[in-house]
Write an enzyme that holds these catalytic residues in place. Structure first.
Site, short mmCIF file in Angstrom:
data_model
loop_
_atom_site.label_atom_id
_atom_site.label_comp_id
_atom_site.label_asym_id
_atom_site.label_seq_id
_atom_site.Cartn_x
_atom_site.Cartn_y
_atom_site.Cartn_z
N CYS A 54 41.74 48.44 39.49
CA CYS A 54 43.06 48.81 38.97
C CYS A 54 44.15 48.33 39.91
O CYS A 54 44.16 48.68 41.11
CB CYS A 54 43.14 50.33 38.79
N TYR A 85 49.45 44.51 28.57
CA TYR A 85 48.47 45.41 29.17
C TYR A 85 47.46 45.89 28.13
O TYR A 85 46.26 45.95 28.41
CB TYR A 85 49.20 46.59 29.80
N GLU A 97 42.90 42.16 36.20
CA GLU A 97 44.09 42.76 36.79
C GLU A 97 44.19 42.26 38.23
O GLU A 97 43.29 42.53 39.04
CB GLU A 97 44.01 44.29 36.77
N ASP A 132 36.33 52.81 36.62
CA ASP A 132 37.01 51.85 35.74
C ASP A 132 36.05 50.74 35.38
O ASP A 132 35.60 49.99 36.25
CB ASP A 132 38.25 51.27 36.43
N TYR A 137 38.43 44.61 35.66
CA TYR A 137 38.30 45.27 36.95
C TYR A 137 37.35 44.54 37.89
O TYR A 137 36.92 45.09 38.90
CB TYR A 137 37.83 46.72 36.74
N CYS A 200 44.90 56.37 41.31
CA CYS A 200 44.41 55.25 42.13
C CYS A 200 42.90 55.39 42.25
O CYS A 200 42.42 56.31 42.92
CB CYS A 200 45.05 55.24 43.51
N CYS A 209 34.45 44.52 57.68
CA CYS A 209 34.33 43.08 57.56
C CYS A 209 34.55 42.46 58.95
O CYS A 209 35.60 42.68 59.55
CB CYS A 209 35.35 42.52 56.57
#
Length: 215
Positions: A54, A85, A97, A132, A137, A200, A209
């Site tokens: 998202c 959208y 997105e 999602d 996504y 969110c 990482c």
């Protein structure tokens, strides 16, 4: 089960929605920093584009970085020109997105942005991110030059080793040349600054990482 399959299967160009000739929005002003939100690239700046789920939460990760001039959310990676959208949510555009980041390379590097990308979401989930689900996504790095591609592939290999050691599966991130970006509707731009308690669904793996800014 049929609807779930449709949402997570990539649509073909021949089956995609037709879209429209005109953009659905024009240039805007960034709600957080006041800089332009447009497809133009200011002199001295560079650009990067990412899909991490998202785009509301993803955009916030990047506008908070020093050296980021502007961020904007939109739709890219699919077939439908100037999609809305609602069309993207239907799964019939092929678009992801995405967030486009315009940044000053003298202050923040592409490596820095990639570290936020890899650590900011779970890149092993395929056509979903958290709760999602759908092709919009998916995890993606959309590169603007060979150098970006090479660094993206290098960091992918390094992060894959760390993920595997932590018990995660294979990275599903697509690393492909950046295509056209169709800016999302104005209410989506900097959504979580306008709506601090808004949804969110973005969350990382907790795995570090090893490439990019110092840990």
């Amino acid at each position: 089960m049929f609807l779930f399959k449709k949402k997570t299967d990539m649509v073909t160009a021949s089956n995609a929605l037709p879209g429209r000739d005109a953009p659905i929005v024009g240039a805007m002003t960034h709600f957080v920093n006041g800089n332009p939100v447009s497809l133009d690239l200011p002199e001295g700046m560079q650009q990067a584009m990412f899909g991490m789920g998202c785009f509301w939460g993803v955009e916030r990760m990047f506008w908070q970085l020093d050296g980021v001039y502007s961020t904007m959310v939109g739709y890219s990676g699919g077939h439908t020109p100037n999609a809305t959208y609602e069309e993207v949510c239907s799964g019939r555009t092929g678009h992801n997105e995405v967030v486009r980041v315009v940044y000053d390379p003298k202050i923040v590097t592409f490596d820095d942005l990639l570290k936020v990308f890899w650590e900011g979401h779970d890149p092993t989930q395929g056509m979903r991110q958290g709760n999602d689900m759908g092709t919009q996504y998916r995890s993606g790095i959309y590169v603007y030059c060979d150098e970006q591609r090479d660094v993206a592939l290098e960091t992918k290999a390094a992060f894959q080793a760390q993920l595997r050691a932590a018990g995660y599966g294979e990275i599903t991130t697509e690393i492909v040349p950046a295509g056209p970006l169709y800016l999302a509707e104005e209410y989506h731009q900097q959504y979580l600054a306008k709506n601090p308690n808004g949804y969110c669904g973005i969350g990382g793996t907790g795995v570090v990482c090893p490439v990019g800014i110092a840990v």
